[in-house]
Design a protein around this motif. Structure first.
Motif, PDB file in Angstrom:
ATOM      1  N   UNK A  11       0.854  -1.196   0.000  1.00 24.75           N
ATOM      2  CA  UNK A  11       0.000   0.000   0.000  1.00 24.75           C
ATOM      3  C   UNK A  11       0.884   1.237   0.000  1.00 24.75           C
ATOM      4  N   UNK A  12       1.917   1.230   0.807  1.00 22.46           N
ATOM      5  CA  UNK A  12       2.848   2.351   0.873  1.00 22.46           C
ATOM      6  C   UNK A  12       3.555   2.592  -0.459  1.00 22.46           C
ATOM      7  N   UNK A  14       2.385   1.823  -3.463  1.00 25.58           N
ATOM      8  CA  UNK A  14       1.390   2.380  -4.385  1.00 25.58           C
ATOM      9  C   UNK A  14       1.111   3.844  -4.066  1.00 25.58           C
ATOM     10  N   UNK A  15       1.018   4.153  -2.782  1.00 23.30           N
ATOM     11  CA  UNK A  15       0.791   5.547  -2.387  1.00 23.30           C
ATOM     12  C   UNK A  15       1.980   6.426  -2.761  1.00 23.30           C
ATOM     13  N   UNK A  16       3.184   5.890  -2.666  1.00 23.66           N
ATOM     14  CA  UNK A  16       4.372   6.638  -3.054  1.00 23.66           C
ATOM     15  C   UNK A  16       4.368   6.990  -4.529  1.00 23.66           C
ATOM     16  N   UNK A  17       3.996   6.032  -5.365  1.00 20.67           N
ATOM     17  CA  UNK A  17       3.917   6.289  -6.804  1.00 20.67           C
ATOM     18  C   UNK A  17       2.829   7.313  -7.107  1.00 20.67           C
ATOM     19  N   UNK A  18       1.707   7.169  -6.440  1.00 21.41           N
ATOM     20  CA  UNK A  18       0.600   8.104  -6.637  1.00 21.41           C
ATOM     21  C   UNK A  18       0.986   9.511  -6.195  1.00 21.41           C
ATOM     22  N   UNK A  19       1.653   9.604  -5.055  1.00 21.44           N
ATOM     23  CA  UNK A  19       2.036  10.934  -4.566  1.00 21.44           C
ATOM     24  C   UNK A  19       3.054  11.586  -5.495  1.00 21.44           C
ATOM     25  N   UNK A  68       3.711  14.134  -0.425  1.00 16.35           N
ATOM     26  CA  UNK A  68       4.053  12.813   0.093  1.00 16.35           C
ATOM     27  C   UNK A  68       3.596  12.646   1.537  1.00 16.35           C
ATOM     28  N   UNK A  69       3.827  13.657   2.360  1.00 17.63           N
ATOM     29  CA  UNK A  69       3.402  13.584   3.765  1.00 17.63           C
ATOM     30  C   UNK A  69       1.879  13.470   3.865  1.00 17.63           C
ATOM     31  N   UNK A  70       1.164  14.245   3.063  1.00 19.15           N
ATOM     32  CA  UNK A  70      -0.302  14.204   3.111  1.00 19.15           C
ATOM     33  C   UNK A  70      -0.837  12.849   2.657  1.00 19.15           C
ATOM     34  N   UNK A  71      -0.281  12.307   1.582  1.00 15.02           N
ATOM     35  CA  UNK A  71      -0.750  11.015   1.069  1.00 15.02           C
ATOM     36  C   UNK A  71      -0.384   9.891   2.033  1.00 15.02           C
ATOM     37  N   UNK A  72       0.837   9.912   2.573  1.00 11.04           N
ATOM     38  CA  UNK A  72       1.235   8.880   3.538  1.00 11.04           C
ATOM     39  C   UNK A  72       0.366   8.916   4.792  1.00 11.04           C
ATOM     40  N   UNK A  73       0.101  10.114   5.271  1.00 14.21           N
ATOM     41  CA  UNK A  73      -0.722  10.242   6.480  1.00 14.21           C
ATOM     42  C   UNK A  73      -2.146   9.762   6.210  1.00 14.21           C
ATOM     43  N   UNK A  74      -2.696  10.128   5.068  1.00 11.83           N
ATOM     44  CA  UNK A  74      -4.045   9.686   4.719  1.00 11.83           C
ATOM     45  C   UNK A  74      -4.101   8.167   4.586  1.00 11.83           C
ATOM     46  N   UNK A  75      -3.067   7.580   4.005  1.00 10.75           N
ATOM     47  CA  UNK A  75      -3.017   6.124   3.867  1.00 10.75           C
ATOM     48  C   UNK A  75      -2.943   5.433   5.218  1.00 10.75           C
ATOM     49  N   UNK A  76      -2.101   5.941   6.101  1.00  4.85           N
ATOM     50  CA  UNK A  76      -1.970   5.349   7.430  1.00  4.85           C
ATOM     51  C   UNK A  76      -3.268   5.491   8.226  1.00  4.85           C
TER      52      UNK A  76
END
Length: 88
Positions: A11-12, A14-19, A68-76
């Protein structure tokens, strides 16, 4: 290692690529809004000044870090809602 941390790895990624894609698009728009050319300068652009290249790099880095911080935080946060466990 916690199972939730292992399960969050894909998941992380995929979120990294998306961000990265979101940050790239946001940077292009910000660069245009700042009144510069459509294309941001590369470090090796001979016709661009040091000031313009460093400004572009600083803006791109700041936008990437925030997205990146916003997407990672939302994912977590989403993982916590689904599993009741924080993935970190």
């Amino acid at each position: 290692m916690k199972i939730s941390k292992i399960a969050y790895k894909p998941v992380g990624l995929a979120l990294g690529a998306t961000s990265g894609m979101i940050a790239g698009a946001a940077f292009k728009q910000a660069w245009k809004m700042a009144g510069h050319d459509d294309d941001a300068p590369d470090a090796t652009d001979e016709d661009r000044s040091w000031q313009e290249i460093l400004l572009a790099a600083a803006l791109q880095g700041a936008i990437f870090a925030v997205v990146k911080a916003a997407v990672d935080r939302a994912g977590a946060t989403t993982v916590r809602r689904l599993t009741s466990t924080w993935p970190g």
